[in-house]
Design a protein around this motif. Sequence first.
Motif, PDB file in Angstrom:
ATOM      1  N   TRP A 117       0.795  -1.237   0.000  1.00 35.77           N
ATOM      2  CA  TRP A 117       0.000   0.000   0.000  1.00 35.77           C
ATOM      3  C   TRP A 117       0.829   1.289   0.000  1.00 35.77           C
ATOM      4  N   LEU A 118       2.088   1.229   0.413  1.00 39.64           N
ATOM      5  CA  LEU A 118       2.851   2.465   0.617  1.00 39.64           C
ATOM      6  C   LEU A 118       2.907   3.297  -0.675  1.00 39.64           C
ATOM      7  N   GLY A 119       2.475   4.523  -0.590  1.00 42.41           N
ATOM      8  CA  GLY A 119       2.491   5.451  -1.728  1.00 42.41           C
ATOM      9  C   GLY A 119       1.178   5.523  -2.476  1.00 42.41           C
ATOM     10  N   LEU A 124      14.283   4.526  16.712  1.00 40.57           N
ATOM     11  CA  LEU A 124      13.712   4.218  15.390  1.00 40.57           C
ATOM     12  C   LEU A 124      12.181   4.155  15.413  1.00 40.57           C
ATOM     13  N   TRP A 125      11.593   4.336  16.577  1.00 44.47           N
ATOM     14  CA  TRP A 125      10.132   4.227  16.677  1.00 44.47           C
ATOM     15  C   TRP A 125       9.412   5.234  15.785  1.00 44.47           C
ATOM     16  N   TYR A 126      10.064   6.382  15.549  1.00 48.95           N
ATOM     17  CA  TYR A 126       9.405   7.432  14.759  1.00 48.95           C
ATOM     18  C   TYR A 126       8.962   6.905  13.384  1.00 48.95           C
ATOM     19  N   LEU A 127       9.772   5.971  12.839  1.00 50.35           N
ATOM     20  CA  LEU A 127       9.476   5.469  11.495  1.00 50.35           C
ATOM     21  C   LEU A 127       8.176   4.666  11.498  1.00 50.35           C
ATOM     22  N   GLY A 128       8.028   3.763  12.463  1.00 54.09           N
ATOM     23  CA  GLY A 128       6.796   2.990  12.576  1.00 54.09           C
ATOM     24  C   GLY A 128       5.595   3.885  12.816  1.00 54.09           C
ATOM     25  N   LYS A 186       0.627   6.265  10.798  1.00 51.66           N
ATOM     26  CA  LYS A 186      -0.174   7.466  10.537  1.00 51.66           C
ATOM     27  C   LYS A 186      -0.550   7.520   9.051  1.00 51.66           C
ATOM     28  N   GLN A 187       0.434   7.216   8.187  1.00 53.33           N
ATOM     29  CA  GLN A 187       0.183   7.170   6.743  1.00 53.33           C
ATOM     30  C   GLN A 187      -0.875   6.125   6.416  1.00 53.33           C
ATOM     31  N   LEU A 188      -0.773   4.974   7.042  1.00 57.22           N
ATOM     32  CA  LEU A 188      -1.738   3.883   6.830  1.00 57.22           C
ATOM     33  C   LEU A 188      -3.150   4.349   7.189  1.00 57.22           C
ATOM     34  N   SER A 189      -3.287   4.990   8.329  1.00 56.26           N
ATOM     35  CA  SER A 189      -4.599   5.460   8.785  1.00 56.26           C
ATOM     36  C   SER A 189      -5.192   6.461   7.798  1.00 56.26           C
ATOM     37  N   GLU A 190      -4.361   7.377   7.316  1.00 57.62           N
ATOM     38  CA  GLU A 190      -4.841   8.374   6.341  1.00 57.62           C
ATOM     39  C   GLU A 190      -5.238   7.708   5.028  1.00 57.62           C
TER      40      GLU A 190
END
Length: 880
Positions: free
Chosen positions: A730-732, A790-794, A799-803
């Motif tokens: 799904w990314l992108g 590295l948690w910021y990446l997850g 957040k991207q997934l939710s949007e």
Amino acid sequence: MTEEYLMMRNNINMLGRFLGETIQEAQGDDILELIENIRVLSRNSRSGDDKARAALLDTLSTISADNIIPVARAFSQFLNLTNVAEQYQTMSRSHEDKVSAERSTAALFARLKEQHVSQEEIIKTVQKLLIEIVLTAHPTEVTRRSLMHKQVEINKCLAQLDHTDLTAEEQKNIEYKLLRLIAEAWHTNEIRTNRPTPLEEAKWGFAVIENSLWEGLPAFIRKLNDAAVEHLNYALPVDLTPVRFSSWMGGDRDGNPFVTAKITREALQLARWKAADLFLTDIQELCDELSMTQCTAEFREKYGDHLEPYRVVVKDLRSKLKNTLDYYNDILAGRIPPFKQDEIISEDQQLWQPLYDCYQSLTACGMRIIANGLLLDTLRRVRCFGVTLLRLDIRQESTRHSDAIGEITRYIGLGDYSQWTEDDKQAFLIRELSSRRPLIPHNWTPSEHTREILDTCKVIAKQPEGVISCYIISMARTASDVLAVHLLLKEAGISYHLPVVPLFETLDDLDASKEVMTQLFNVGWYRGVIKNRQMIMIGYSDSAKDAGMMAASWAQYRAQDALVKLCEQTGIELTLFHGRGGTVGRGGAPAHAALLSQPPRSLKNGLRVTEQGEMIRFKLGLPAIAAESLDLYASAILEANLLPPPEPKASWCRVMDELAVASCEIYRNVVRGDKDFVPYFRSATPEQELAKLPLGSRPAKRNPNGGVESLRAIPWIFAWMQNRLMLPAWLGAGASIRQAMESGKAAVIEEMCNHWPFFNTRIGMLEMVFSKTDSWLSEYYDQRLVKKELWYLGESLRKQLSEDIATVLRLSGKGDQLMSDLPWVAESIALRNVYTDPLNLLQVELLRRLRADPEHPNPDIEQALMITITGIAAGMRNTG
């Protein structure tokens, strides 16, 4: 709840109860109580009970070493049983009625008549129908053949229990058999302790044919014939071959050093042995059946005057098939067989002609009903499987061929071919292909790599035409890549034309495919040798890994469309070969929808498609399921050719171009642009552990020292599926759609969604993926396995997934409920989550313990980890 769902739940509850009884007897009350407690906590956790979730996390993070394996096995086994129950439900009578009303060939024929498509056109299209399924090994498929057989038997029991007229005694006996089968499965080690060899993978493919396709194939053709007779008043010819099966198992050497020329030769011999074994069973039955005395004068003249003429013919075949089994037993054992060539069956015609003569004689003598029984099924198996059982594809990476030719040219003093320009390479190859003298000197000793390439070509050259279906060049980039293989085959002494198939995989290669093929078609020698037929393979896995799902999908569509039009202009018959996997990140989608979203006229010469690992089991693993899957393929191909999808509007293509560029940039900015991405990926998923586990014969990486770019597409996607983030699928995609909608393209995108099957199917695939993602599980992997910095990446990805989920729901107009128009699928996912959640949470704990002391891995923890990996795969279904 739907009626179908309730029926499936009843079956699942019964199977779960029997599994519980098995565990209680095998492991004791304490283990069963622990498992049941975990199940109840998981169910309540899914219902929103925070206390239950906390208790579930505590239970699984503190589980004792002794309990890890039985708990992992219990939930994994349960998901396998759920799959069997769901498979059964999809082919049960109530479900079949709905399917036949919608997507079957019978329904299609009725619809075509309503739309006044000419009967002549429909029949002509049916006669050209070709579905070629290519079975491929899968690095993540570990279901053993013995367990596959038990699952088939469990399915049969469910079918028997579906009858309402059973006596109490009959019901009790069937349920007892089910209990016994489940106990047998529990006491069978479901995980291989050693990595399978390529030959073991090939045997797994043979088991699929024996357990399912051998029955499923003639069942499908009967179904197709019945539909054609009812709606078209047309009976299929006996020799029609609408389905063929090929295999990569034992032939795919791309990145797999264990597939050698010797292995390929053995795989071919094993397949012939298995074909003789299966045909012998059919012929034994025909010996019993064909006791008739009446035959035609022509038959008597050809085969002699006998009281039971048909039995004489089939008994002769029985004798030759027994000899064939003994012949290949000797060959495989390294002994010289004592048989002459006319004493064994080595060609399809040796089986086909006597059986077809029997068929014609029986029909002429008024015994059509007998002819159309097992005899007709056997004839159709001869056409579709043949005495080789499967045709074998050979696959190798393009640079291996150029390196081999470079070594030859250096030795004979012509310089280094691999350093030449493309024009110089083509000129040299065409000159050598047209030359009558050999290129390779006799007294030369090549390097090990080059010898292997040449030995493979010699094995191919020794096979009769048709045994090897094609030679696929992965990472094909230039016309010389294709010509190089033709030259190597010529040097090996091949006496016939073997299709050489370029596989265009990355974004750049897909975009360049039309230019590469134009160059090839302009070569006179090449046009002469291919006889105006060309197969081209489209890579779904590597293109998606390279550019993300949205950009890859559009590149695949554009390439196919350009190649279809190029071949129409040049008078070449094109067959597109689709290298799809099961998951969306590798081009997967429901077969019917996926085929109807192809470019117009792209299925004109049939369908050739890979089916892999667990998708083979789900779509082809039971006879009735296989028959239904083939019927769906047939219906979609016929519909695509008779009611082709629309050419996309120019405005749609412009928007897709924008979406592709934007989505690729978003995807690559994360995967390639963030310096922390690789360490995050390796910590947050079981990618590193996957490479060590014995899950397939092929190494997980093309280059063992490389990073993500060298990782194979299947483990790349499989690792993300395990932690439920499903990133590659799904990314992108959603973000690019949202950007376009916000920039004033919303009306065009909605129009695309409503009127363009290609785009609509992509949105449906995204929705399916989103319904299987799980942010709280993904976050739990991060918290337990990833460094805090590295948690910021997850967090950013979730957040991207939710949007993206919100964007897709807005576009599909379904409010806030994913899969709301497919309640059957939504209910199935919800049911599985109760059992996959504990496996995910247990996997996190196992990974944490393994990584705490990597130098001294605990074998029990590794074994349990493998069970969680395969159990989650079973829960996710379309995983690779």
